[in-house]
Design a protein around this motif. Structure first.
Motif, PDB file in Angstrom:
ATOM      1  N   ASN A 159       0.834  -1.200   0.000  1.00  0.00           N
ATOM      2  CA  ASN A 159       0.000   0.000   0.000  1.00  0.00           C
ATOM      3  C   ASN A 159       0.875   1.260   0.000  1.00  0.00           C
ATOM      4  N   ARG A 160       1.872   1.295   0.880  1.00  0.00           N
ATOM      5  CA  ARG A 160       2.771   2.456   0.939  1.00  0.00           C
ATOM      6  C   ARG A 160       3.596   2.584  -0.336  1.00  0.00           C
ATOM      7  N   LEU A 161       3.983   1.460  -0.913  1.00  0.00           N
ATOM      8  CA  LEU A 161       4.775   1.482  -2.137  1.00  0.00           C
ATOM      9  C   LEU A 161       3.971   2.088  -3.290  1.00  0.00           C
ATOM     10  N   ALA A 162       2.703   1.768  -3.395  1.00  0.00           N
ATOM     11  CA  ALA A 162       1.864   2.366  -4.439  1.00  0.00           C
ATOM     12  C   ALA A 162       1.767   3.876  -4.244  1.00  0.00           C
ATOM     13  N   ASP A 163       1.634   4.322  -2.997  1.00  0.00           N
ATOM     14  CA  ASP A 163       1.619   5.762  -2.716  1.00  0.00           C
ATOM     15  C   ASP A 163       2.927   6.410  -3.162  1.00  0.00           C
ATOM     16  N   TYR A 164       4.043   5.766  -2.839  1.00  0.00           N
ATOM     17  CA  TYR A 164       5.358   6.274  -3.228  1.00  0.00           C
ATOM     18  C   TYR A 164       5.450   6.415  -4.747  1.00  0.00           C
ATOM     19  N   LEU A 165       4.986   5.410  -5.470  1.00  0.00           N
ATOM     20  CA  LEU A 165       5.075   5.453  -6.932  1.00  0.00           C
ATOM     21  C   LEU A 165       4.194   6.543  -7.520  1.00  0.00           C
ATOM     22  N   PHE A 166       3.070   6.841  -6.888  1.00  0.00           N
ATOM     23  CA  PHE A 166       2.232   7.956  -7.342  1.00  0.00           C
ATOM     24  C   PHE A 166       2.999   9.272  -7.201  1.00  0.00           C
ATOM     25  N   VAL A 167       3.591   9.468  -6.035  1.00  0.00           N
ATOM     26  CA  VAL A 167       4.334  10.711  -5.801  1.00  0.00           C
ATOM     27  C   VAL A 167       5.580  10.759  -6.685  1.00  0.00           C
ATOM     28  N   LEU A 168       6.254   9.631  -6.859  1.00  0.00           N
ATOM     29  CA  LEU A 168       7.405   9.589  -7.760  1.00  0.00           C
ATOM     30  C   LEU A 168       6.971   9.962  -9.180  1.00  0.00           C
ATOM     31  N   ALA A 169       5.843   9.448  -9.636  1.00  0.00           N
ATOM     32  CA  ALA A 169       5.342   9.794 -10.970  1.00  0.00           C
ATOM     33  C   ALA A 169       5.149  11.297 -11.092  1.00  0.00           C
ATOM     34  N   ARG A 170       4.623  11.904 -10.060  1.00  0.00           N
ATOM     35  CA  ARG A 170       4.427  13.363 -10.085  1.00  0.00           C
ATOM     36  C   ARG A 170       5.767  14.090 -10.161  1.00  0.00           C
ATOM     37  N   THR A 171       6.773  13.594  -9.441  1.00  0.00           N
ATOM     38  CA  THR A 171       8.075  14.268  -9.479  1.00  0.00           C
ATOM     39  C   THR A 171       8.766  14.072 -10.832  1.00  0.00           C
ATOM     40  N   LEU A 172       8.492  12.968 -11.494  1.00  0.00           N
ATOM     41  CA  LEU A 172       9.109  12.685 -12.794  1.00  0.00           C
ATOM     42  C   LEU A 172       8.381  13.360 -13.950  1.00  0.00           C
ATOM     43  N   ALA A 173       7.161  13.807 -13.722  1.00  0.00           N
ATOM     44  CA  ALA A 173       6.338  14.351 -14.804  1.00  0.00           C
ATOM     45  C   ALA A 173       6.909  15.666 -15.332  1.00  0.00           C
ATOM     46  N   ARG A 174       7.012  15.739 -16.654  1.00  0.00           N
ATOM     47  CA  ARG A 174       7.407  17.000 -17.285  1.00  0.00           C
ATOM     48  C   ARG A 174       6.248  17.985 -17.228  1.00  0.00           C
ATOM     49  N   ILE A 175       5.057  17.458 -17.286  1.00  0.00           N
ATOM     50  CA  ILE A 175       3.842  18.258 -17.176  1.00  0.00           C
ATOM     51  C   ILE A 175       2.779  17.365 -16.541  1.00  0.00           C
ATOM     52  N   GLU A 176       1.952  17.964 -15.688  1.00  0.00           N
ATOM     53  CA  GLU A 176       0.846  17.212 -15.089  1.00  0.00           C
ATOM     54  C   GLU A 176      -0.458  17.686 -15.715  1.00  0.00           C
ATOM     55  N   VAL A 177      -1.213  16.739 -16.207  1.00  0.00           N
ATOM     56  CA  VAL A 177      -2.528  17.037 -16.750  1.00  0.00           C
ATOM     57  C   VAL A 177      -3.544  16.543 -15.729  1.00  0.00           C
ATOM     58  N   LEU A 178      -4.413  17.444 -15.316  1.00  0.00           N
ATOM     59  CA  LEU A 178      -5.414  17.099 -14.312  1.00  0.00           C
ATOM     60  C   LEU A 178      -6.706  16.658 -14.978  1.00  0.00           C
ATOM     61  N   TRP A 179      -7.391  15.785 -14.296  1.00  0.00           N
ATOM     62  CA  TRP A 179      -8.705  15.315 -14.736  1.00  0.00           C
ATOM     63  C   TRP A 179      -9.656  16.503 -14.783  1.00  0.00           C
ATOM     64  N   GLU A 180     -10.440  16.568 -15.840  1.00  0.00           N
ATOM     65  CA  GLU A 180     -11.477  17.576 -15.964  1.00  0.00           C
ATOM     66  C   GLU A 180     -12.823  16.871 -15.926  1.00  0.00           C
ATOM     67  N   PRO A 181     -13.459  16.830 -14.758  1.00  0.00           N
ATOM     68  CA  PRO A 181     -14.750  16.136 -14.649  1.00  0.00           C
ATOM     69  C   PRO A 181     -15.800  16.766 -15.561  1.00  0.00           C
ATOM     70  N   LEU A 182     -16.727  15.939 -16.027  1.00  0.00           N
ATOM     71  CA  LEU A 182     -17.798  16.436 -16.887  1.00  0.00           C
ATOM     72  C   LEU A 182     -18.685  17.437 -16.173  1.00  0.00           C
ATOM     73  N   GLY A 183     -18.882  17.248 -14.905  1.00  0.00           N
ATOM     74  CA  GLY A 183     -19.754  18.171 -14.178  1.00  0.00           C
ATOM     75  C   GLY A 183     -21.206  17.795 -14.315  1.00  0.00           C
ATOM     76  N   GLU A 184     -22.040  18.800 -14.377  1.00  0.00           N
ATOM     77  CA  GLU A 184     -23.484  18.589 -14.436  1.00  0.00           C
ATOM     78  C   GLU A 184     -23.891  17.980 -15.789  1.00  0.00           C
ATOM     79  N   PRO A 185     -24.909  17.102 -15.763  1.00  0.00           N
ATOM     80  CA  PRO A 185     -25.408  16.554 -17.020  1.00  0.00           C
ATOM     81  C   PRO A 185     -25.866  17.687 -17.943  1.00  0.00           C
ATOM     82  N   GLY A 186     -25.540  17.584 -19.232  1.00  0.00           N
ATOM     83  CA  GLY A 186     -25.940  18.598 -20.192  1.00  0.00           C
ATOM     84  C   GLY A 186     -24.888  19.673 -20.399  1.00  0.00           C
ATOM     85  N   LYS A 187     -23.910  19.754 -19.526  1.00  0.00           N
ATOM     86  CA  LYS A 187     -22.826  20.738 -19.700  1.00  0.00           C
ATOM     87  C   LYS A 187     -21.663  20.037 -20.390  1.00  0.00           C
ATOM     88  N   ARG A 188     -21.025  20.777 -21.267  1.00  0.00           N
ATOM     89  CA  ARG A 188     -19.856  20.323 -22.037  1.00  0.00           C
ATOM     90  C   ARG A 188     -20.205  19.426 -23.133  1.00  0.00           C
TER      91      ARG A 188
END
Length: 188
Positions: A159-188
């Motif tokens: 469990n801790r190792l998976a957390d570490y790899l998430f944070v490592l991925a963030r440190t290695l990322a040249r750019i971070e793209v964040l999730w853009e939720p759809l939001g309310e039905p009918g929007k977007r």
């Protein structure tokens, strides 16, 4: 050095012993290849392989740390195969937690989920993280029927190792793209 320690540890690769859908663990028993302990050993093997791939994409200090983690995953595989371990998995999990916190201190707080990617190294770290999560799930399935697994903290380490790899991925990322939720039905 005794005779056993001088022998090759693996003297044959092809044994044909698993051709009928069963295999042996170090405890000497035969198991169907779909048994939870065999699934666990396989998931740990897969995770170790992805960490090797990730190590090839990182700088030397990170690669060295990942090689140590690969050895610990082999130790977990040995525990799954034998039911015995000399490792203090709780202490090892705390070490990984400290490493994660140290890496995370350099990052901006997240305001949304991160889409896996950000370059080859970061994407590889995300894949390794998901494979570790699969190994963690396999750990708990096997631990449900195996007192030796349930009675130690190998699952906590994963469990801790998976957390570490998430944070490592963030440190290695040249750019971070964040999730853009759809939001309310009918929007977007």
């Amino acid at each position: 050095m005794n005779e056993r320690s001088r022998r090759n540890r693996i003297d044959r690769v092809t044994t044909r012993g698993g051709d009928a859908g069963e295999t042996s663990l170090a405890d000497g028993r035969r198991y169907p290849k779909h048994h939870p302990r065999i699934e666990l050993v396989g998931a740990l093997d897969e995770a170790t392989s992805f960490l090797g791939l990730l190590a090839e994409e990182t700088d030397s200090p990170t690669a060295e740390k990942l090689r140590v983690v690969q050895s610990r995953l082999f130790d977990l595989g040995a525990l799954a195969a034998t039911g015995r371990s000399a490792a203090d998995w709780c202490a090892l999990a705390k070490d990984v937690e400290r490493d994660t916190a140290a890496l995370n201190e350099r990052l901006e707080p997240l305001r949304e989920f991160v889409l896996p990617g950000g370059g080859r190294a970061a994407a590889t770290a995300h894949v390794a993280r998901t494979v570790i999560r699969r190994a963690e799930r396999a750990w708990w399935r096997a631990a449900a029927d195996t007192a030796e697994l349930a009675g130690n903290d190998g699952g906590m380490f994963l469990n801790r190792l998976a957390d570490y790899l998430f944070v490592l991925a963030r440190t290695l990322a040249r750019i971070e793209v964040l999730w853009e939720p759809l939001g309310e039905p009918g929007k977007r």
